[in-house]
Design an enzyme around this catalytic site. Structure first.
Site, PDB file in Angstrom:
ATOM      1  N   GLN A  55       0.816  -1.209   0.000  1.00  0.00           N
ATOM      2  CA  GLN A  55       0.000   0.000   0.000  1.00  0.00           C
ATOM      3  C   GLN A  55       0.855   1.266   0.000  1.00  0.00           C
ATOM      4  O   GLN A  55       0.547   2.250   0.665  1.00  0.00           O
ATOM      5  CB  GLN A  55      -0.938  -0.006   1.211  1.00  0.00           C
ATOM      6  CG  GLN A  55      -1.891  -1.175   1.196  1.00  0.00           C
ATOM      7  CD  GLN A  55      -2.751  -1.221   2.450  1.00  0.00           C
ATOM      8  OE1 GLN A  55      -2.797  -0.288   3.247  1.00  0.00           O
ATOM      9  NE2 GLN A  55      -3.453  -2.326   2.631  1.00  0.00           N
ATOM     10  N   CYS A  56       1.909   1.252  -0.781  1.00  0.00           N
ATOM     11  CA  CYS A  56       2.878   2.342  -0.831  1.00  0.00           C
ATOM     12  C   CYS A  56       2.771   3.044  -2.182  1.00  0.00           C
ATOM     13  O   CYS A  56       2.378   2.438  -3.174  1.00  0.00           O
ATOM     14  CB  CYS A  56       4.281   1.749  -0.641  1.00  0.00           C
ATOM     15  SG  CYS A  56       5.653   2.899  -0.802  1.00  0.00           S
ATOM     16  N   GLY A  57       3.161   4.295  -2.233  1.00  0.00           N
ATOM     17  CA  GLY A  57       3.196   5.006  -3.504  1.00  0.00           C
ATOM     18  C   GLY A  57       4.159   4.365  -4.497  1.00  0.00           C
ATOM     19  O   GLY A  57       4.019   4.525  -5.708  1.00  0.00           O
TER      20      GLY A  57
END
Length: 158
Positions: free
Chosen positions: A35-37
């Protein structure tokens, strides 16, 4: 001389994997998160795996929840996410800490071998360590370094 081959890590399936299993390969060791950029980098990492695996290369993914709690899932959820969204075929390991007193010994070694611009601590998800065929860390790349930008460096080691 110590090398990454001296360590063991647990796979997402719970199997203890001696990294000696990868001896003689070029490795790109990456702390990952779902769930990271930077999560779309899984696509580039998988492309590197597909292109270079036949020549003795592998990406090793180490999920980590230390940065913004961006890897909250358990092993099954992580595996499902990686397979469903990015068709990941490279080895993925159990969730670990990369910083602090509970940092995985492999990551203590990696950080000791190649410090970042602002010190040895890992600053965010998708920090990348490039390892040569002898198990020595030859480069460290920031999370902003795109996997496809490492192609020439990997080819030079192959």
């Amino acid at each position: 001389m110590p090398s990454v081959y001296d360590f063991t890590a647990t796979s997402l399936a719970g199997e203890e994997i001696p990294l000696k299993r990868f001896e003689g390969q070029i490795l790109l060791i990456v702390n990952t998160a779902s769930q990271c950029g930077f999560t779309p980098q899984y696509k580039g990492l998988q492309e590197l795996q597909q292109e270079f695996a036949p020549r003795g290369f592998s990406v090793l993914g180490f999920p980590c929840n230390q940065f913004g709690h961006q890897e909250p899932g358990d092993a099954r959820e992580i595996e499902q996410f990686c397979t469903t969204n990015y068709a990941v075929t490279f080895p993925m390991f159990a969730k670990i800490d990369v910083n602090g007193s509970n940092a995985h010994p492999l990551y203590q070694y990696l950080k000791d071998e190649k410090s970042g611009l602002l010190g040895s601590a890992i600053k965010w998800n998708f920090t990348k360590f490039l390892v040569d065929r002898t198990g020595q860390v030859v480069a460290r790349h920031a999370p902003t370094a795109r996997p496809e930008g490492l192609t020439k460096e990997i080819e030079a080691l192959l």
